[in-house]
Design an enzyme around this catalytic site. Sequence first.
Site, PDB file in Angstrom:
ATOM      1  N   SER A 138       0.861  -1.197   0.000  1.00  0.00           N
ATOM      2  CA  SER A 138       0.000   0.000   0.000  1.00  0.00           C
ATOM      3  C   SER A 138       0.888   1.235   0.000  1.00  0.00           C
ATOM      4  O   SER A 138       2.036   1.172   0.463  1.00  0.00           O
ATOM      5  CB  SER A 138      -0.862   0.012   1.255  1.00  0.00           C
ATOM      6  OG  SER A 138      -1.489   1.264   1.410  1.00  0.00           O
ATOM      7  N   TYR A 151      -2.301  -0.699  10.411  1.00  0.00           N
ATOM      8  CA  TYR A 151      -2.423  -1.052   8.982  1.00  0.00           C
ATOM      9  C   TYR A 151      -1.172  -0.616   8.227  1.00  0.00           C
ATOM     10  O   TYR A 151      -0.580  -1.398   7.481  1.00  0.00           O
ATOM     11  CB  TYR A 151      -3.674  -0.400   8.381  1.00  0.00           C
ATOM     12  CG  TYR A 151      -3.784  -0.618   6.880  1.00  0.00           C
ATOM     13  CD1 TYR A 151      -4.108  -1.866   6.361  1.00  0.00           C
ATOM     14  CD2 TYR A 151      -3.556   0.431   5.988  1.00  0.00           C
ATOM     15  CE1 TYR A 151      -4.195  -2.073   4.989  1.00  0.00           C
ATOM     16  CE2 TYR A 151      -3.637   0.227   4.612  1.00  0.00           C
ATOM     17  CZ  TYR A 151      -3.959  -1.028   4.115  1.00  0.00           C
ATOM     18  OH  TYR A 151      -4.040  -1.230   2.756  1.00  0.00           O
TER      19      TYR A 151
HETATM   20  P1  NAP Z   1     -11.807  -5.145  -0.587  1.00  0.00           P
HETATM   21  O1  NAP Z   1     -12.680  -4.778  -1.733  1.00  0.00           O
HETATM   22  O2  NAP Z   1     -12.332  -4.989   0.799  1.00  0.00           O
HETATM   23  O3  NAP Z   1     -11.292  -6.640  -0.804  1.00  0.00           O
HETATM   24  C1  NAP Z   1     -10.590  -7.324   0.189  1.00  0.00           C
HETATM   25  C2  NAP Z   1     -10.511  -8.792  -0.187  1.00  0.00           C
HETATM   26  O4  NAP Z   1      -9.848  -9.498   0.874  1.00  0.00           O
HETATM   27  C3  NAP Z   1     -11.879  -9.410  -0.356  1.00  0.00           C
HETATM   28  O5  NAP Z   1     -11.875 -10.354  -1.400  1.00  0.00           O
HETATM   29  C4  NAP Z   1     -12.098 -10.093   0.980  1.00  0.00           C
HETATM   30  O6  NAP Z   1     -12.967 -11.186   0.799  1.00  0.00           O
HETATM   31  C5  NAP Z   1     -10.681 -10.566   1.330  1.00  0.00           C
HETATM   32  N1  NAP Z   1     -10.528 -10.761   2.766  1.00  0.00           N
HETATM   33  C6  NAP Z   1     -10.677  -9.836   3.743  1.00  0.00           C
HETATM   34  N2  NAP Z   1     -10.552 -10.400   4.955  1.00  0.00           N
HETATM   35  C7  NAP Z   1     -10.301 -11.724   4.730  1.00  0.00           C
HETATM   36  C8  NAP Z   1     -10.105 -12.838   5.577  1.00  0.00           C
HETATM   37  N3  NAP Z   1     -10.149 -12.716   6.911  1.00  0.00           N
HETATM   38  N4  NAP Z   1      -9.890 -14.053   5.020  1.00  0.00           N
HETATM   39  C9  NAP Z   1      -9.881 -14.191   3.671  1.00  0.00           C
HETATM   40  N5  NAP Z   1     -10.069 -13.169   2.807  1.00  0.00           N
HETATM   41  C10 NAP Z   1     -10.287 -11.945   3.336  1.00  0.00           C
HETATM   42  O7  NAP Z   1     -10.474  -4.265  -0.594  1.00  0.00           O
HETATM   43  P2  NAP Z   1      -9.333  -4.079  -1.705  1.00  0.00           P
HETATM   44  O8  NAP Z   1      -9.078  -2.640  -1.775  1.00  0.00           O
HETATM   45  O9  NAP Z   1      -9.633  -4.820  -2.945  1.00  0.00           O
HETATM   46  O10 NAP Z   1      -8.109  -4.746  -0.933  1.00  0.00           O
HETATM   47  C11 NAP Z   1      -7.193  -5.624  -1.561  1.00  0.00           C
HETATM   48  C12 NAP Z   1      -5.787  -5.344  -1.054  1.00  0.00           C
HETATM   49  O11 NAP Z   1      -5.395  -4.038  -1.505  1.00  0.00           O
HETATM   50  C13 NAP Z   1      -5.643  -5.315   0.454  1.00  0.00           C
HETATM   51  O12 NAP Z   1      -4.453  -5.962   0.839  1.00  0.00           O
HETATM   52  C14 NAP Z   1      -5.581  -3.834   0.790  1.00  0.00           C
HETATM   53  O13 NAP Z   1      -4.885  -3.592   1.982  1.00  0.00           O
HETATM   54  C15 NAP Z   1      -4.829  -3.329  -0.424  1.00  0.00           C
HETATM   55  N6  NAP Z   1      -4.944  -1.880  -0.685  1.00  0.00           N
HETATM   56  C16 NAP Z   1      -6.162  -1.324  -0.936  1.00  0.00           C
HETATM   57  C17 NAP Z   1      -6.246   0.051  -1.166  1.00  0.00           C
HETATM   58  C18 NAP Z   1      -7.563   0.732  -1.443  1.00  0.00           C
HETATM   59  O14 NAP Z   1      -7.639   1.973  -1.359  1.00  0.00           O
HETATM   60  N7  NAP Z   1      -8.606   0.020  -1.834  1.00  0.00           N
HETATM   61  C19 NAP Z   1      -5.084   0.831  -1.151  1.00  0.00           C
HETATM   62  C20 NAP Z   1      -3.861   0.227  -0.897  1.00  0.00           C
HETATM   63  C21 NAP Z   1      -3.809  -1.142  -0.674  1.00  0.00           C
HETATM   64  P3  NAP Z   1     -14.075 -11.699   1.851  1.00  0.00           P
HETATM   65  O15 NAP Z   1     -14.664 -10.519   2.528  1.00  0.00           O
HETATM   66  O16 NAP Z   1     -15.004 -12.471   0.978  1.00  0.00           O
HETATM   67  O17 NAP Z   1     -13.304 -12.578   2.769  1.00  0.00           O
END
Ligand code: NAP
Length: 257
Positions: A138, A151
């Site tokens: 991130s 985080y």
């Molecule tokens: P998201 O839409 O909330 O997706 C998160 C994914 O992780 C979902 O598929 C969720 O699936 C899964 N997940 C969460 N908790 C879990 C658990 N306990 N066990 C198994 N799977 C789990 O968010 P996203 O933005 O796509 O996040 C993806 C990655 O990008 C993360 O590592 C996040 O930190 C990183 N990131 C995001 C941003 C942003 O602004 N969106 C910025 C920088 C980095 P289920 O709920 O079905 O389990």
Amino acid sequence: MAYALITGASRGIGLAIATELARQKFDLLLVARSVSSLQQAAQQLAKDYGIKTDFLAIDLAETGAAQQVYDWCSQKKYSLQILVNNAGYGLSGPFEKHALAEHIDMMQVNMTALVELSYLFLPQLRQQSKAYILNIGSSAAYQAVPGLSLYSASKAFVLQFSRGLHQEIRKSSVSVTCVCPGSTDTNFVDRAQIGEKGRKAAEKVNMTPQDVAKQAVDAMFARKAEVVTGLLNKAGKFMAWLLPKGLVEKTAGSIYD
Ligand code: NAP
């Protein structure tokens, strides 16, 4: 036939990475908690791209979950060419607002499961002539972020671990890439319970998960160690390096108070 396994593939960046890899004709293993979303994604991707897919619904916060993922692959005779450690989330607000157990679960998903999956799958990845680990960090990895302290620390861990491992095994067939997205239009803000100020700030600079996924997959196949998605986020990384830490941290944290 070797597969790509993607954690957090039920939605957001993980689903977009799965779709990008499906477009490139990789067979997919989708891992997350939500059975119905995984089932739907697996069916749709198989139908749209003529690939093989399977899914495993599992909570990566549970102790031993990574071993269960590995055992599931072994039982089904799935061997990996690509491991994408994408599952992760934040918890915003004061550190003491959340129960300790919630913090530990987050660390388990963001860091421990990522390390365990990398460790368990590395031997079979090494057996492929070309193989890849893609870890999602991130922009929060580049400075402490008050209001998202744990985080941002977990993502600094992901970045340092990924870079170290990249160097350690650079002469092997396996490359390790850490991709650091900034604000991306996913469920992240809801899961992290980010307030109005943070949401508005994110909306102004949000990238789409598809753009992030394309840059992430390109970086992975180019065997890069580290990539920040988007020009604005690249500029943010540079400013975080250039400016006094206290100033950078106050600015980063000001949207989460
Ligand atoms: P998201 O839409 O909330 O997706 C998160 C994914 O992780 C979902 O598929 C969720 O699936 C899964 N997940 C969460 N908790 C879990 C658990 N306990 N066990 C198994 N799977 C789990 O968010 P996203 O933005 O796509 O996040 C993806 C990655 O990008 C993360 O590592 C996040 O930190 C990183 N990131 C995001 C941003 C942003 O602004 N969106 C910025 C920088 C980095 P289920 O709920 O079905 O389990």
